[in-house]
Design a protein around this motif. Structure first.
Motif, mmCIF file in Angstrom:
data_model
loop_
_atom_site.group_PDB
_atom_site.id
_atom_site.type_symbol
_atom_site.label_atom_id
_atom_site.label_comp_id
_atom_site.label_asym_id
_atom_site.label_seq_id
_atom_site.Cartn_x
_atom_site.Cartn_y
_atom_site.Cartn_z
ATOM 1 N N GLN A 37 4.753 -8.367 5.451
ATOM 2 C CA GLN A 37 6.183 -8.095 5.376
ATOM 3 C C GLN A 37 6.531 -6.940 6.316
ATOM 4 N N TRP A 38 7.747 -6.978 6.845
ATOM 5 C CA TRP A 38 8.280 -5.780 7.490
ATOM 6 C C TRP A 38 8.588 -4.770 6.393
ATOM 7 N N ILE A 39 8.096 -3.543 6.550
ATOM 8 C CA ILE A 39 8.328 -2.511 5.543
ATOM 9 C C ILE A 39 8.953 -1.288 6.202
ATOM 10 N N TRP A 40 9.474 -0.416 5.361
ATOM 11 C CA TRP A 40 10.099 0.826 5.838
ATOM 12 C C TRP A 40 10.063 1.839 4.702
ATOM 13 N N ALA A 41 10.382 3.070 5.022
ATOM 14 C CA ALA A 41 10.481 4.094 3.980
ATOM 15 C C ALA A 41 11.743 3.859 3.149
ATOM 16 N N GLN A 42 11.738 4.389 1.927
ATOM 17 C CA GLN A 42 12.935 4.342 1.091
ATOM 18 C C GLN A 42 13.953 5.315 1.689
ATOM 19 N N HIS A 43 14.790 4.770 2.567
ATOM 20 C CA HIS A 43 15.667 5.611 3.382
ATOM 21 C C HIS A 43 16.940 4.842 3.672
ATOM 22 N N GLY A 116 -17.249 -2.111 3.265
ATOM 23 C CA GLY A 116 -16.820 -1.338 2.110
ATOM 24 C C GLY A 116 -15.483 -0.670 2.375
ATOM 25 N N HIS A 117 -15.373 0.601 1.989
ATOM 26 C CA HIS A 117 -14.091 1.304 2.020
ATOM 27 C C HIS A 117 -13.648 1.646 3.437
ATOM 28 N N ASN A 118 -12.375 1.379 3.727
ATOM 29 C CA ASN A 118 -11.724 1.761 4.979
ATOM 30 C C ASN A 118 -10.324 2.271 4.650
ATOM 31 N N ARG A 119 -9.752 2.975 5.621
ATOM 32 C CA ARG A 119 -8.399 3.503 5.413
ATOM 33 C C ARG A 119 -7.627 3.455 6.727
ATOM 34 N N ILE A 120 -6.381 3.024 6.626
ATOM 35 C CA ILE A 120 -5.487 3.015 7.773
ATOM 36 C C ILE A 120 -4.237 3.808 7.422
ATOM 37 N N VAL A 121 -3.789 4.626 8.368
ATOM 38 C CA VAL A 121 -2.552 5.390 8.230
ATOM 39 C C VAL A 121 -1.734 5.146 9.494
ATOM 40 N N ILE A 122 -0.470 4.800 9.318
ATOM 41 C CA ILE A 122 0.411 4.526 10.449
ATOM 42 C C ILE A 122 1.601 5.475 10.374
ATOM 43 N N ALA A 123 1.730 6.330 11.385
ATOM 44 C CA ALA A 123 2.891 7.209 11.501
ATOM 45 C C ALA A 123 4.001 6.453 12.215
ATOM 46 N N VAL A 124 5.197 6.496 11.654
ATOM 47 C CA VAL A 124 6.350 5.804 12.230
ATOM 48 C C VAL A 124 7.467 6.824 12.419
ATOM 49 N N ASP A 150 2.602 -4.797 2.732
ATOM 50 C CA ASP A 150 3.294 -5.325 1.568
ATOM 51 C C ASP A 150 3.571 -4.154 0.623
ATOM 52 N N ASP A 151 3.863 -4.465 -0.643
ATOM 53 C CA ASP A 151 4.241 -3.397 -1.576
ATOM 54 C C ASP A 151 3.054 -2.585 -2.081
ATOM 55 N N ARG A 152 1.827 -2.889 -1.608
ATOM 56 C CA ARG A 152 0.664 -2.109 -2.018
ATOM 57 C C ARG A 152 0.435 -0.881 -1.130
ATOM 58 N N TRP A 153 1.197 -0.755 -0.070
ATOM 59 C CA TRP A 153 1.072 0.418 0.785
ATOM 60 C C TRP A 153 1.765 1.613 0.146
ATOM 61 N N LYS A 154 1.366 2.805 0.554
ATOM 62 C CA LYS A 154 1.985 4.041 0.073
ATOM 63 C C LYS A 154 2.685 4.732 1.233
ATOM 64 N N ILE A 155 3.907 5.173 0.994
ATOM 65 C CA ILE A 155 4.705 5.851 2.016
ATOM 66 C C ILE A 155 4.762 7.339 1.683
ATOM 67 N N TYR A 156 4.228 8.147 2.582
ATOM 68 C CA TYR A 156 4.303 9.606 2.473
ATOM 69 C C TYR A 156 5.368 10.108 3.435
ATOM 70 N N GLY A 171 -0.069 14.481 -4.285
ATOM 71 C CA GLY A 171 0.862 14.274 -3.180
ATOM 72 C C GLY A 171 1.950 13.291 -3.570
ATOM 73 N N TYR A 172 3.163 13.560 -3.085
ATOM 74 C CA TYR A 172 4.288 12.709 -3.435
ATOM 75 C C TYR A 172 4.361 11.522 -2.479
ATOM 76 N N TRP A 173 4.293 10.324 -3.019
ATOM 77 C CA TRP A 173 4.424 9.128 -2.212
ATOM 78 C C TRP A 173 5.383 8.161 -2.892
ATOM 79 N N GLN A 174 5.882 7.211 -2.098
ATOM 80 C CA GLN A 174 6.818 6.203 -2.587
ATOM 81 C C GLN A 174 6.299 4.813 -2.216
ATOM 82 N N PRO A 175 6.664 3.804 -2.984
ATOM 83 C CA PRO A 175 6.393 2.440 -2.518
ATOM 84 C C PRO A 175 7.298 2.140 -1.336
ATOM 85 N N PRO A 176 6.899 1.237 -0.475
ATOM 86 C CA PRO A 176 7.733 0.935 0.700
ATOM 87 C C PRO A 176 8.971 0.141 0.335
ATOM 88 N N GLN A 177 9.955 0.245 1.170
ATOM 89 C CA GLN A 177 11.104 -0.642 1.107
ATOM 90 C C GLN A 177 10.728 -1.926 1.843
#
Length: 317
Positions: A37-43, A116-124, A150-156, A171-177
């Motif tokens: 899905q196209w996602i965005w911050a709650q903004h 096993g475990h991996n992590r991706i972070v995308i700055a927008v 999708d909705d399993r990502w975390k938005i910081y 840390g404060y995070w939100q689900p994506p829009q």
């Protein structure tokens, strides 16, 4: 009447069958991101305020993989961190936002991925607060879209260096829009374009000279409810590097509670610094963020920074 009824029924059946086939095969041949899905911050995009955020996801990869490839489109600008390392980034040029800009960037991250475990972070980053992010990870020809946005990502909404390796405790995070699946908005089905990973900078070049300067910047004024384009004088800081080429690292020593945009103007001659140009290069800092490097390479002598006395620039290659 009976023949007309039969003809109408046949036309309806044909139209329904065609629509079903079009949906099925359009997705098969044109949708390279599967269930992403196209996602965005709650903004509130209508506010027009700058926004920068970090979309993070932990995921697991199986042992027997053919490869690990990342497909991503981030509008208007993104930077990818994979397992703690900055690996890629791109900024869309909305002055020529044609079909060549609306593509999926494809990066081979096989050498960075692990079982096993991996992590991706995308700055927008979005100077006007509007845009979209879509990404997926393939691990083989028959195992596409193993991980999708999708909705399993975390938005910081704020920066913390620990984000690159793990979720920040407390840390404060939100689900994506969720904006929606392709095709939607100004994006269509996206074709992939292979791109190279970013190499870590090896050389940092400080400016030869730094001096204040008054320039003119574009300004939109409201007159009688009508937006009128104009220019206004603004104080900036000029960094003279001599004739050079490279990425520009922008450092902001100030603190801010919300995202902040500064503007860059590139020039070859000092006489160009005072010109009123509309193609300023915005840099959007998230709260807590102090260093941003442009993903694109610039060719210039001077870089003029508008938007803060605590902001400085250097060149990295």
């Amino acid at each position: 009447m009976k023949r007309l009824t039969i003809a109408l029924v046949l036309m309806f059946v044909f139209a329904a069958a065609f629509t079903h086939l079009e949906r099925t095969y359009a997705r098969k041949f044109f949708d390279n991101t599967g269930g992403a899905q196209w996602i965005w911050a709650q903004h509130r995009m209508s506010d027009g305020e700058p926004v920068a955020f970090f979309a993070a996801r932990d995921f697991t990869l199986p042992e027997h993989r053919v490869f690990t490839k990342l497909k991503i489109a981030g509008d208007p600008e993104y930077t990818v961190f994979f397992n703690g390392r900055e690996v890629a980034g791109r900024r869309l040029d909305h002055n020529r936002f044609q079909q060549e800009e609306r593509v999926l960037d494809l990066y081979d991250v096989s050498n960075l991925a692990r079982t096993g475990h991996n992590r991706i972070v995308i700055a927008v980053r979005a100077p006007q607060g509007t845009g979209g992010l879509i990404a997926s990870i393939d691990i083989g020809p028959e195992a596409a879209n193993w991980v999708v946005t999708d909705d399993r990502w975390k938005i910081y909404r704020g920066w913390d260096a620990r984000l690159l390796l793990r979720d920040v405790p407390n840390g404060y995070w939100q689900p994506p829009q969720i904006v929606g699946p392709p095709p939607i908005g100004r994006w269509n089905y996206l074709q992939t374009v292979e791109r190279e990973l970013t190499s870590p900078p090896m050389r940092v070049t400080p400016p030869r000279e730094v001096f204040p300067h008054i320039g003119r910047i574009p300004l939109i004024r409201m007159a009688g409810g009508v937006a009128v384009a104009g220019t206004d004088e603004a104080r900036g800081t000029v960094f003279d590097f001599g004739f050079t080429k490279g990425h520009v690292r922008v450092i902001d020593d100030g603190d801010r509670p919300a995202s902040k945009a500064v503007q860059l103007r590139f020039a070859f001659a000092s006489s160009e610094l005072g010109l009123a140009e509309w193609n300023l290069r915005p840099i959007v800092f998230a709260p807590g963020e102090h260093v941003i490097t442009t993903p694109e390479v610039h060719d210039f002598r001077y870089v003029m920074v508008f938007g803060g006395k605590n902001v400085r620039a250097e060149v990295v290659n």
